[in-house]
Motif scaffolding. Structure first.
Motif, PDB file in Angstrom:
ATOM      1  N   ALA A  88     -12.195  21.933  15.093  1.00  0.00           N
ATOM      2  CA  ALA A  88     -12.046  22.440  13.512  1.00  0.00           C
ATOM      3  C   ALA A  88     -12.997  22.440  12.628  1.00  0.00           C
ATOM      4  CB  ALA A  88     -10.417  21.675  13.254  1.00  0.00           C
ATOM      5  N   PRO A  89     -13.216  21.625  12.792  1.00  0.00           N
ATOM      6  CA  PRO A  89     -14.442  20.933  11.198  1.00  0.00           C
ATOM      7  C   PRO A  89     -15.634  21.870  11.635  1.00  0.00           C
ATOM      8  CG  PRO A  89     -14.287  18.792  13.117  1.00  0.00           C
ATOM      9  CD  PRO A  89     -13.922  19.878  13.863  1.00  0.00           C
ATOM     10  N   HIS A  90     -16.376  22.636  12.822  1.00  0.00           N
ATOM     11  CA  HIS A  90     -17.052  22.608  12.551  1.00  0.00           C
ATOM     12  C   HIS A  90     -16.339  24.692  12.151  1.00  0.00           C
ATOM     13  CE1 HIS A  90     -19.849  20.195  14.512  1.00  0.00           C
ATOM     14  NE2 HIS A  90     -17.917  20.164  15.306  1.00  0.00           N
ATOM     15  N   VAL A  91     -15.457  24.875  12.532  1.00  0.00           N
ATOM     16  CA  VAL A  91     -14.840  26.301  11.883  1.00  0.00           C
ATOM     17  C   VAL A  91     -15.008  26.527  10.708  1.00  0.00           C
ATOM     18  CG1 VAL A  91     -13.256  27.343  12.300  1.00  0.00           C
ATOM     19  CG2 VAL A  91     -13.652  26.672  14.209  1.00  0.00           C
ATOM     20  N   ALA A  92     -14.465  25.352   9.918  1.00  0.00           N
ATOM     21  CA  ALA A  92     -14.417  25.186   9.033  1.00  0.00           C
ATOM     22  C   ALA A  92     -15.584  24.863   8.369  1.00  0.00           C
ATOM     23  CB  ALA A  92     -13.767  24.122   8.343  1.00  0.00           C
ATOM     24  N   LEU A  93     -16.539  24.239   8.091  1.00  0.00           N
ATOM     25  CA  LEU A  93     -17.631  24.606   7.870  1.00  0.00           C
ATOM     26  C   LEU A  93     -18.369  26.147   8.118  1.00  0.00           C
ATOM     27  CD1 LEU A  93     -20.410  22.503   7.106  1.00  0.00           C
ATOM     28  CD2 LEU A  93     -20.745  22.653   8.806  1.00  0.00           C
ATOM     29  N   LEU A  94     -18.183  26.694   8.760  1.00  0.00           N
ATOM     30  CA  LEU A  94     -18.938  27.996   9.111  1.00  0.00           C
ATOM     31  C   LEU A  94     -17.777  28.757   7.803  1.00  0.00           C
ATOM     32  CD1 LEU A  94     -19.327  28.467  13.136  1.00  0.00           C
ATOM     33  CD2 LEU A  94     -20.329  28.805  11.503  1.00  0.00           C
ATOM     34  N   ARG A  95     -16.790  28.466   7.735  1.00  0.00           N
ATOM     35  CA  ARG A  95     -16.261  29.449   6.895  1.00  0.00           C
ATOM     36  C   ARG A  95     -16.457  28.960   5.460  1.00  0.00           C
ATOM     37  NH1 ARG A  95     -10.409  31.504  10.283  1.00  0.00           N
ATOM     38  NH2 ARG A  95     -11.242  32.382  11.525  1.00  0.00           N
ATOM     39  N   ASP A  96     -16.600  27.650   5.408  1.00  0.00           N
ATOM     40  CA  ASP A  96     -16.902  27.628   3.737  1.00  0.00           C
ATOM     41  C   ASP A  96     -18.207  28.456   3.629  1.00  0.00           C
ATOM     42  OD1 ASP A  96     -16.377  25.541   1.531  1.00  0.00           O
ATOM     43  OD2 ASP A  96     -17.938  24.541   2.890  1.00  0.00           O
ATOM     44  N   VAL A  97     -19.654  28.065   4.371  1.00  0.00           N
ATOM     45  CA  VAL A  97     -21.212  28.456   3.955  1.00  0.00           C
ATOM     46  C   VAL A  97     -21.309  29.453   3.811  1.00  0.00           C
ATOM     47  CG1 VAL A  97     -22.764  27.964   5.125  1.00  0.00           C
ATOM     48  CG2 VAL A  97     -21.486  26.069   5.240  1.00  0.00           C
ATOM     49  N   GLU A  98     -20.765  30.760   4.714  1.00  0.00           N
ATOM     50  CA  GLU A  98     -20.609  31.855   4.485  1.00  0.00           C
ATOM     51  C   GLU A  98     -20.852  33.007   3.176  1.00  0.00           C
ATOM     52  OE1 GLU A  98     -22.071  33.889   6.791  1.00  0.00           O
ATOM     53  OE2 GLU A  98     -22.101  32.292   7.899  1.00  0.00           O
ATOM     54  N   PRO A  99     -19.471  32.191   2.590  1.00  0.00           N
ATOM     55  CA  PRO A  99     -19.736  32.615   1.221  1.00  0.00           C
ATOM     56  C   PRO A  99     -20.688  32.407   0.623  1.00  0.00           C
ATOM     57  CG  PRO A  99     -17.469  31.610   1.349  1.00  0.00           C
ATOM     58  CD  PRO A  99     -18.226  31.517   2.672  1.00  0.00           C
ATOM     59  N   ARG A 100     -20.937  31.169   0.406  1.00  0.00           N
ATOM     60  CA  ARG A 100     -21.958  30.715  -0.228  1.00  0.00           C
ATOM     61  C   ARG A 100     -23.804  31.144   0.259  1.00  0.00           C
ATOM     62  NH1 ARG A 100     -22.722  24.700   0.253  1.00  0.00           N
ATOM     63  NH2 ARG A 100     -21.674  24.800   2.247  1.00  0.00           N
ATOM     64  N   ILE A 101     -23.562  31.151   1.274  1.00  0.00           N
ATOM     65  CA  ILE A 101     -25.177  32.285   1.810  1.00  0.00           C
ATOM     66  C   ILE A 101     -24.831  33.557   1.157  1.00  0.00           C
ATOM     67  CG2 ILE A 101     -25.905  33.230   3.458  1.00  0.00           C
ATOM     68  CD1 ILE A 101     -24.916  31.058   5.369  1.00  0.00           C
ATOM     69  N   VAL A 102     -23.655  34.259   0.881  1.00  0.00           N
ATOM     70  CA  VAL A 102     -23.767  35.684   0.296  1.00  0.00           C
ATOM     71  C   VAL A 102     -23.856  34.982  -1.319  1.00  0.00           C
ATOM     72  CG1 VAL A 102     -22.029  37.612  -0.327  1.00  0.00           C
ATOM     73  CG2 VAL A 102     -22.299  36.495   1.716  1.00  0.00           C
ATOM     74  N   PHE A 103     -23.556  34.403  -2.285  1.00  0.00           N
ATOM     75  CA  PHE A 103     -23.278  34.466  -3.056  1.00  0.00           C
ATOM     76  C   PHE A 103     -25.395  34.117  -3.623  1.00  0.00           C
ATOM     77  CE2 PHE A 103     -24.159  31.336  -6.932  1.00  0.00           C
ATOM     78  CZ  PHE A 103     -23.665  32.196  -7.680  1.00  0.00           C
ATOM     79  N   ARG A 104     -25.631  33.358  -2.577  1.00  0.00           N
ATOM     80  CA  ARG A 104     -26.696  32.923  -2.161  1.00  0.00           C
ATOM     81  C   ARG A 104     -27.992  34.429  -2.477  1.00  0.00           C
ATOM     82  NH1 ARG A 104     -27.274  27.081  -0.761  1.00  0.00           N
ATOM     83  NH2 ARG A 104     -26.309  25.274  -1.446  1.00  0.00           N
ATOM     84  N   ARG A 105     -27.692  34.794  -1.164  1.00  0.00           N
ATOM     85  CA  ARG A 105     -28.443  36.083  -1.074  1.00  0.00           C
ATOM     86  C   ARG A 105     -28.351  36.844  -2.643  1.00  0.00           C
ATOM     87  NH1 ARG A 105     -26.009  37.479   3.628  1.00  0.00           N
ATOM     88  NH2 ARG A 105     -27.549  36.604   5.020  1.00  0.00           N
ATOM     89  N   GLN A 106     -27.567  36.808  -2.831  1.00  0.00           N
ATOM     90  CA  GLN A 106     -27.029  38.089  -4.368  1.00  0.00           C
ATOM     91  C   GLN A 106     -28.068  37.539  -5.123  1.00  0.00           C
ATOM     92  OE1 GLN A 106     -22.741  38.394  -4.379  1.00  0.00           O
ATOM     93  NE2 GLN A 106     -22.668  39.896  -3.327  1.00  0.00           N
ATOM     94  N   ARG A 107     -27.862  36.396  -5.577  1.00  0.00           N
ATOM     95  CA  ARG A 107     -28.557  35.592  -6.494  1.00  0.00           C
ATOM     96  C   ARG A 107     -30.080  35.498  -5.871  1.00  0.00           C
ATOM     97  NH1 ARG A 107     -27.385  29.923  -7.833  1.00  0.00           N
ATOM     98  NH2 ARG A 107     -29.678  29.911  -5.755  1.00  0.00           N
ATOM     99  N   PHE A 108     -30.698  35.616  -5.256  1.00  0.00           N
ATOM    100  CA  PHE A 108     -32.454  35.994  -4.482  1.00  0.00           C
ATOM    101  C   PHE A 108     -32.595  37.053  -5.377  1.00  0.00           C
ATOM    102  CE2 PHE A 108     -35.017  36.735  -1.394  1.00  0.00           C
ATOM    103  CZ  PHE A 108     -36.173  36.039  -2.553  1.00  0.00           C
ATOM    104  N   ASN A 109     -31.200  38.244  -4.863  1.00  0.00           N
ATOM    105  CA  ASN A 109     -31.831  39.699  -5.045  1.00  0.00           C
ATOM    106  C   ASN A 109     -31.828  40.585  -6.175  1.00  0.00           C
ATOM    107  OD1 ASN A 109     -32.322  40.388  -1.832  1.00  0.00           O
ATOM    108  ND2 ASN A 109     -30.073  41.095  -1.583  1.00  0.00           N
ATOM    109  N   ALA A 110     -30.985  39.532  -6.672  1.00  0.00           N
ATOM    110  CA  ALA A 110     -31.317  39.863  -8.234  1.00  0.00           C
ATOM    111  C   ALA A 110     -32.721  39.321  -9.119  1.00  0.00           C
ATOM    112  CB  ALA A 110     -30.377  38.829  -8.907  1.00  0.00           C
ATOM    113  N   GLU A 111     -33.000  37.837  -8.617  1.00  0.00           N
ATOM    114  CA  GLU A 111     -33.773  37.071  -9.348  1.00  0.00           C
ATOM    115  C   GLU A 111     -35.428  38.540  -9.176  1.00  0.00           C
ATOM    116  OE1 GLU A 111     -34.740  35.089 -11.440  1.00  0.00           O
ATOM    117  OE2 GLU A 111     -32.493  34.900 -11.047  1.00  0.00           O
TER     118      GLU A 111
END
Length: 124
Positions: A88-111
């Motif tokens: 459970a903690p590892h599944v929760a971490l994966l589901r929590d981290v993925e949106p942050r990676i997507v956001f950071r990728r979008q921010r990087f692409n904008a820059e």
């Protein structure tokens, strides 16, 4: 965020091996994809503008997306494994981290786009 995601994979796979006996290929694919993402990220870090290294990371992320979707789909079919204290903690971490990676990728692409626009405007 990539490192956080990477630290969750091995313990998650270890926790799921016994419960997903017939799905060893899916678990192995996730481990392989994670290793490939880590290697591609390490290859890109010294020279972020190198197209080949960036393309290798994109391909590795595509492999990761497919592998993690398959494992998460299996967990949806087996909620007792997903909710087990070992997983459970590892599944929760994966589901929590993925949106942050997507956001950071979008921010990087904008820059990158802003930088490229500025380069085009610079007089030569």
């Amino acid at each position: 965020a990539l490192q956080q995601r990477g630290t969750a994979v091995a313990p998650l796979v270890a926790a799921l091996r016994a419960g997903l006996v017939g799905e060893g290929a899916a678990l192995d694919a996730l481990l392989t994809a994670q290793a490939r993402v880590a290697a591609a990220a390490d290859g890109l870090r010294p020279r972020p503008a190198q197209a080949e290294a960036a393309q290798a990371l994109v391909q590795a992320e595509l492999q990761w997306t497919s592998a993690v979707a398959r494992v998460l789909g299996l967990l949806d079919l087996h909620p007792e494994l997903r909710d087990a204290p070992e997983a459970a903690p590892h599944v929760a971490l994966l589901r929590d981290v993925e949106p942050r990676i997507v956001f950071r990728r979008q921010r990087f692409n904008a820059e990158v786009h802003a930088y490229n626009d500025a380069v085009r405007l610079w007089p030569t």
